[in-house]
Design an enzyme around this catalytic site. Structure first.
Site, mmCIF file in Angstrom:
data_model
loop_
_atom_site.group_PDB
_atom_site.id
_atom_site.type_symbol
_atom_site.label_atom_id
_atom_site.label_comp_id
_atom_site.label_asym_id
_atom_site.label_seq_id
_atom_site.Cartn_x
_atom_site.Cartn_y
_atom_site.Cartn_z
ATOM 1 N N SER B 119 9.300 89.612 -44.424
ATOM 2 C CA SER B 119 8.805 88.530 -44.184
ATOM 3 C C SER B 119 7.626 88.104 -43.707
ATOM 4 C CB SER B 119 9.903 87.760 -43.295
ATOM 5 O OG SER B 119 9.858 88.105 -41.955
ATOM 6 N N LYS B 157 8.761 85.492 -36.956
ATOM 7 C CA LYS B 157 8.149 84.613 -37.683
ATOM 8 C C LYS B 157 7.145 83.746 -37.001
ATOM 9 C CE LYS B 157 11.222 84.555 -41.179
ATOM 10 N NZ LYS B 157 11.965 85.778 -40.764
#
Lengths: 200, 200
Positions: B119, B157
């Site tokens: 990610s 993230k």
DNA sequence: CATCAACGAGAACATTTTGAGAACAATATG
DNA sequence: CATATTGTTCTCAAAATGTTCTCGTTGATG
């Protein structure tokens, strides 16, 4: 007087233990700390360190080790390693699982250099990164190496032979830059890239 | 007495290893370092270097090599003075100049987690990398954070607030993946990315 | 072709380093 | 004092490392 590998390990353990707890470890604790079961062996190491002048022993006393010198060899360089992220648990739940020691992680025969320039950005190596290099005088095609050109200029590039070994190609991982080709005798390999560090 | 090419290679290896690690290499390490498999051959080289006066051997002792002369490369080419790689010096000339200590390098309140998944690949963080995280409960917009969602799932993230602080956006750095938006109360920050390690 | 030096592999042996644990002495503790 | 814990000194054996060989290959040279 030089220390053996294990003597250095013991010295490092004593230093860490003492720094963390304020008192020196017991022989049993030293033994467990380095992964052996014998107090006698631990005592032999401590004795060797006293002979080498790194510490003194209050004979007979419990926890009677006093450190005298800095350890010139090992430096404290470990990070706690927690579990895998994105694996589904809060970090606290898996704390204390392991630690990362730079030497253990990257291997023994390694050193670090700071990278300057953008010649390897397509390999994910950016200006300012720390490249971790394993000592080697030889490399295989495709390795990323530290190459010394004409005993003058050290550079980090992908390595490849050509011309039946007469030439060495040093290939940047950057589409804006061109491959350099040298006579094999002008290039000396100083090490092979095995890892990298980055600080934000 | 002139050294052969291989003898010079071995000498260079010993010099760099010793400069960086503070102890001399074992014969096995020398052999691996120059790409051969025989301790006996490594010993023959070391012996030749002793005969030529470059080092002395503590007979029988492990790691018993002591260097005697200066590195001939350093003396023969007075080198430019830049320390970084790709800027002009053989490694042995700069070894020890820039030692890396993990804790010093990344700071004290840090821990490491292994990254799973893709990610964050556009930020240069790949599957299997080690992310170095500083413990913090708060983050600024744009930081890359370890966020715990519903006390269940930890994920790495990029962090951003929205809706006057009522929502938190967790933005992957991967064009194939979508931003996740949560009520602020469901997200707890566990730390902020301050570095990374990679091993090849 | 014959010779030689440099080299690599690996066997065989020597020495150092390491680990276990027993036995005893000294210290700590109640 | 009695007891447990810890430190000290040993012996024995195993593992790791250093040392010395032999053997075969290669390339240079006459």
């Amino acid at each position: 007087m030089t220390l053996t590998d294990n003597q250095r390990t013991v010295l490092s353990f004593i230093q860490r233990y003492t720094a963390a707890r304020g008192v020196s470890p017991k022989l049993q604790e030293i033994a467990e700390g380095i992964g052996i079961s014998s107090r006698g062996v631990a005592h032999r190491y401590v004795q060797a360190l006293e002979d080498a002048g790194f510490l003194s022993i209050d004979k007979g006393k419990h926890r009677g080790i006093r450190l005298l010198k800095e350890n010139p060899y090992q430096r404290e360089n470990s990070l706690p390693l927690l579990g895998k992220i994105a694996a589904g648990k809060p970090i606290e739940a898996i704390a204390g699982e392991d630690e990362i020691n730079l030497v253990d992680f990257f291997g023994k025969n390694t050193f670090a250099v700071r990278v300057q320039g953008d010649s390897m950005i397509d390999a994910g190596i950016f200006d300012g990164d720390i490249a971790v290099i394993e000592f080697r005088e030889t490399a295989s095609d495709g390795d990323i190496v530290v190459a010394l050109i004409d005993e003058q200029e050290a550079t980090l590039k992908r390595f490849s032979r050509s011309g039946q070994g007469r030439f060495i190609e040093l290939i940047p991982e950057n589409t804006d830059m061109e491959t350099m080709i040298y006579d094999a005798c002008r290039v000396r390999i100083q090490g092979v890239l095995v890892g990298q560090l980055r600080k934000y």
